[in-house]
Write a protein that holds these residues in place. Sequence first.
Motif, mmCIF file in Angstrom:
data_model
loop_
_atom_site.group_PDB
_atom_site.id
_atom_site.type_symbol
_atom_site.label_atom_id
_atom_site.label_comp_id
_atom_site.label_asym_id
_atom_site.label_seq_id
_atom_site.Cartn_x
_atom_site.Cartn_y
_atom_site.Cartn_z
ATOM 1 N N MET A 1 0.779 -1.087 0.083
ATOM 2 C CA MET A 1 0.067 0.040 0.045
ATOM 3 C C MET A 1 0.890 1.215 0.074
ATOM 4 O O MET A 1 1.778 1.263 0.782
ATOM 5 N N PRO A 2 0.536 2.317 -0.791
ATOM 6 C CA PRO A 2 1.282 3.492 -0.965
ATOM 7 C C PRO A 2 1.273 4.262 0.541
ATOM 8 O O PRO A 2 0.185 3.992 1.274
ATOM 9 N N THR A 3 2.286 4.741 0.882
ATOM 10 C CA THR A 3 2.391 5.535 2.398
ATOM 11 C C THR A 3 2.046 6.894 2.308
ATOM 12 O O THR A 3 2.391 7.535 1.297
ATOM 13 N N ILE A 4 1.615 7.386 3.455
ATOM 14 C CA ILE A 4 1.496 8.736 3.534
ATOM 15 C C ILE A 4 2.695 9.544 3.908
ATOM 16 O O ILE A 4 3.512 8.921 4.518
ATOM 17 N N SER A 5 2.836 10.909 3.450
ATOM 18 C CA SER A 5 3.919 11.441 3.904
ATOM 19 C C SER A 5 4.167 11.644 5.632
ATOM 20 O O SER A 5 3.315 11.605 6.252
ATOM 21 N N LYS A 6 5.372 11.682 5.671
ATOM 22 C CA LYS A 6 5.765 12.137 7.331
ATOM 23 C C LYS A 6 5.287 13.386 7.687
ATOM 24 O O LYS A 6 4.715 13.569 8.545
ATOM 25 N N LYS A 7 5.146 14.597 6.575
ATOM 26 C CA LYS A 7 4.567 15.725 6.949
ATOM 27 C C LYS A 7 2.940 15.551 7.432
ATOM 28 O O LYS A 7 2.557 16.039 8.004
ATOM 29 N N GLY A 8 2.459 14.785 6.566
ATOM 30 C CA GLY A 8 0.855 14.397 6.591
ATOM 31 C C GLY A 8 0.807 13.872 7.958
ATOM 32 O O GLY A 8 -0.224 14.163 8.879
ATOM 33 N N VAL A 9 1.537 13.126 8.330
ATOM 34 C CA VAL A 9 1.414 12.100 9.657
ATOM 35 C C VAL A 9 1.725 12.998 10.762
ATOM 36 O O VAL A 9 0.764 12.888 11.657
ATOM 37 N N ASN A 10 2.417 13.907 10.480
ATOM 38 C CA ASN A 10 2.752 14.892 11.845
ATOM 39 C C ASN A 10 1.821 15.956 11.685
ATOM 40 O O ASN A 10 1.841 16.788 12.683
ATOM 41 N N MET A 11 1.068 16.252 10.894
ATOM 42 C CA MET A 11 0.169 17.410 10.728
ATOM 43 C C MET A 11 -0.592 17.210 11.992
ATOM 44 O O MET A 11 -1.329 16.146 12.152
ATOM 45 N N PRO A 12 -0.670 18.393 12.957
ATOM 46 C CA PRO A 12 -1.657 18.068 14.210
ATOM 47 C C PRO A 12 -2.984 18.372 13.687
ATOM 48 O O PRO A 12 -3.544 19.173 12.900
ATOM 49 N N GLN A 13 -3.803 17.635 14.610
ATOM 50 C CA GLN A 13 -5.291 17.905 14.433
ATOM 51 C C GLN A 13 -5.561 19.252 15.273
ATOM 52 O O GLN A 13 -4.992 19.806 16.050
ATOM 53 N N SER A 14 -6.652 19.749 14.492
ATOM 54 C CA SER A 14 -7.086 21.037 15.413
ATOM 55 C C SER A 14 -7.879 20.789 16.521
ATOM 56 O O SER A 14 -8.778 20.051 16.591
ATOM 57 N N PRO A 15 -7.356 21.482 17.539
ATOM 58 C CA PRO A 15 -8.207 21.488 18.960
ATOM 59 C C PRO A 15 -9.636 21.919 19.035
ATOM 60 O O PRO A 15 -10.403 21.531 20.083
ATOM 61 N N ILE A 16 -9.821 22.784 17.885
ATOM 62 C CA ILE A 16 -10.837 23.614 17.679
ATOM 63 C C ILE A 16 -12.042 22.625 17.185
ATOM 64 O O ILE A 16 -12.971 22.726 17.437
ATOM 65 N N ARG A 17 -11.441 21.743 16.264
ATOM 66 C CA ARG A 17 -12.470 21.038 15.394
ATOM 67 C C ARG A 17 -12.448 19.612 15.642
ATOM 68 O O ARG A 17 -13.383 18.944 14.942
ATOM 69 N N LYS A 18 -11.509 19.159 16.198
ATOM 70 C CA LYS A 18 -11.283 17.525 16.430
ATOM 71 C C LYS A 18 -12.616 16.967 17.071
ATOM 72 O O LYS A 18 -12.584 15.684 16.837
ATOM 73 N N LEU A 19 -13.136 17.585 17.910
ATOM 74 C CA LEU A 19 -14.418 16.984 18.482
ATOM 75 C C LEU A 19 -15.677 17.087 17.803
ATOM 76 O O LEU A 19 -16.756 16.824 18.158
ATOM 77 N N VAL A 20 -15.691 17.632 16.484
ATOM 78 C CA VAL A 20 -16.991 17.905 15.898
ATOM 79 C C VAL A 20 -17.728 16.684 15.822
ATOM 80 O O VAL A 20 -18.967 16.745 15.983
ATOM 81 N N PRO A 21 -16.761 15.501 15.411
ATOM 82 C CA PRO A 21 -18.046 14.125 15.279
ATOM 83 C C PRO A 21 -18.708 13.965 16.436
ATOM 84 O O PRO A 21 -19.937 13.557 16.360
ATOM 85 N N TYR A 22 -18.057 14.183 17.634
ATOM 86 C CA TYR A 22 -18.944 14.015 18.906
ATOM 87 C C TYR A 22 -20.198 14.734 19.102
ATOM 88 O O TYR A 22 -21.143 14.757 19.451
ATOM 89 N N ALA A 23 -19.772 16.374 18.676
ATOM 90 C CA ALA A 23 -20.854 17.156 18.778
ATOM 91 C C ALA A 23 -22.014 16.753 17.883
ATOM 92 O O ALA A 23 -23.166 16.894 17.885
ATOM 93 N N GLU A 24 -21.579 16.433 16.782
ATOM 94 C CA GLU A 24 -22.671 15.831 15.840
ATOM 95 C C GLU A 24 -23.430 14.956 16.232
ATOM 96 O O GLU A 24 -24.569 14.821 16.063
ATOM 97 N N GLU A 25 -22.782 13.788 16.917
ATOM 98 C CA GLU A 25 -23.529 12.779 17.129
ATOM 99 C C GLU A 25 -24.491 12.905 18.518
ATOM 100 O O GLU A 25 -25.573 12.697 18.752
ATOM 101 N N ALA A 26 -23.895 14.151 19.258
ATOM 102 C CA ALA A 26 -24.933 14.674 20.348
ATOM 103 C C ALA A 26 -25.986 15.285 19.801
ATOM 104 O O ALA A 26 -27.269 15.103 20.102
ATOM 105 N N LYS A 27 -25.798 15.852 18.749
ATOM 106 C CA LYS A 27 -26.986 16.771 17.966
ATOM 107 C C LYS A 27 -28.133 15.760 17.354
ATOM 108 O O LYS A 27 -29.310 15.770 17.452
ATOM 109 N N LYS A 28 -27.599 14.683 16.887
ATOM 110 C CA LYS A 28 -28.464 13.650 16.504
ATOM 111 C C LYS A 28 -29.342 12.934 17.428
ATOM 112 O O LYS A 28 -30.288 12.441 17.040
ATOM 113 N N LYS A 29 -28.779 13.109 18.739
ATOM 114 C CA LYS A 29 -29.658 12.463 19.740
ATOM 115 C C LYS A 29 -30.704 13.809 20.146
ATOM 116 O O LYS A 29 -31.389 13.277 21.345
ATOM 117 N N GLY A 30 -30.711 14.839 19.620
ATOM 118 C CA GLY A 30 -31.598 15.952 20.170
ATOM 119 C C GLY A 30 -31.083 16.764 21.236
ATOM 120 O O GLY A 30 -31.656 17.568 21.619
#
Length: 397
Positions: A1-30
Amino acid sequence: MPTISKKGVNMPQSPIRKLVPYAEEAKKKGIEVIHLNIGQPDIKTPKQALDAVKNNSLEVLAYSRTEGSDAYREKLSNYYKSQEIFVSLHDILVTTGGSEALSFAMGSIADSGDELIIPEPFYANYNGFATAMGLKVVPVMSKIENNFSLPPISEFEKLITNKTKAILICNPGNPTGYLYTHEEIQKLASLVKKYDLFLVADEVYREFTYEGHKHHSILREVGMEDHAIVIDSVSKRYSMCGARIGCLVSKNKAVISTALKFAQARLSPPTYAQIASEAALDTPQEYFDDVIKEYVSRRDLLLDEITKIPGVLVGKPQGAFYCIAELPIEDADHFAQWLLEHFHIDGKTVMVAPAGGFYATEGAGKNQIRIAYVLDKENLKSAVKILKEGLKKYQEC
């Protein structure tokens, strides 16, 4: 399998946006999620900016000039003059948001492996852009106990190496709301001149200063013509985050001409957004007076309520619309996720930004969160109540 760049692996997640999936799940529950995690103001965009787009009669939505239209840059130059910053349109490069200006600045002044000294905590995307450019962030710790004021200049000086290219600051600060004094700016200016470095200042929150405090731009400092680079944006100033218009400003001709080459590779900034941004420059001072009054009121309510929570320490912002709060917990990431997944009051929960992502020092800020007080006071009061009760419940788990 082709590999991802080291730069890509090292790119940090946004602390502002990384919890969005959990927020979306909460909204789905009303569950209603109160967003304290992102600096998206609820303040209305100036009407003249919106009308300039609505009433425009363009028949071809063409490329603009790579450096931005002359009309907009000339008007920007006049705006800066009103701020006692004397630059011409030729010292201004219009970018797709302040983010692109920051990226162009880094690419223009530093090569892979070079170093940037940044007081932390700092805007998380500085880490991301530095990683993308192959640069190393060298942090200088500012402390909540000192309200995140500038660390001693000696702390900066001992970190300077032959790889150091610049010192980067945000003034007023995201995520702390700290506003640098004139004396602190002068100390930094003296340091970069002594070691022949650049001083890059993210000044996108320039208008938002409180209690009579004045913003001190690095472009006003004598002898900084070759050293000063300012990052600016309409996003927060006019509540136009979606316009994605920023600019890079410097009297250093080599910096501007080099950044222009990066800009040519992306062709041009968006045309309609420049039209809106040009019109926004006619926004009367009353708009800012009202906005600042509102932010001060929100800040005061937030600080008054959050300091009542046992064990919480919070910095007092002097500008922008953020603060860092230190909580009586060990892991703010886990707590922030837990709030979204397992806790609510009357069908409401709150989303915060864990502050660890605003530091470069490993393990720093683990028990801190960033709060953006860009919501109305009723929502802020509800959010602090949820935080208070959530902390109690979380500590029992």
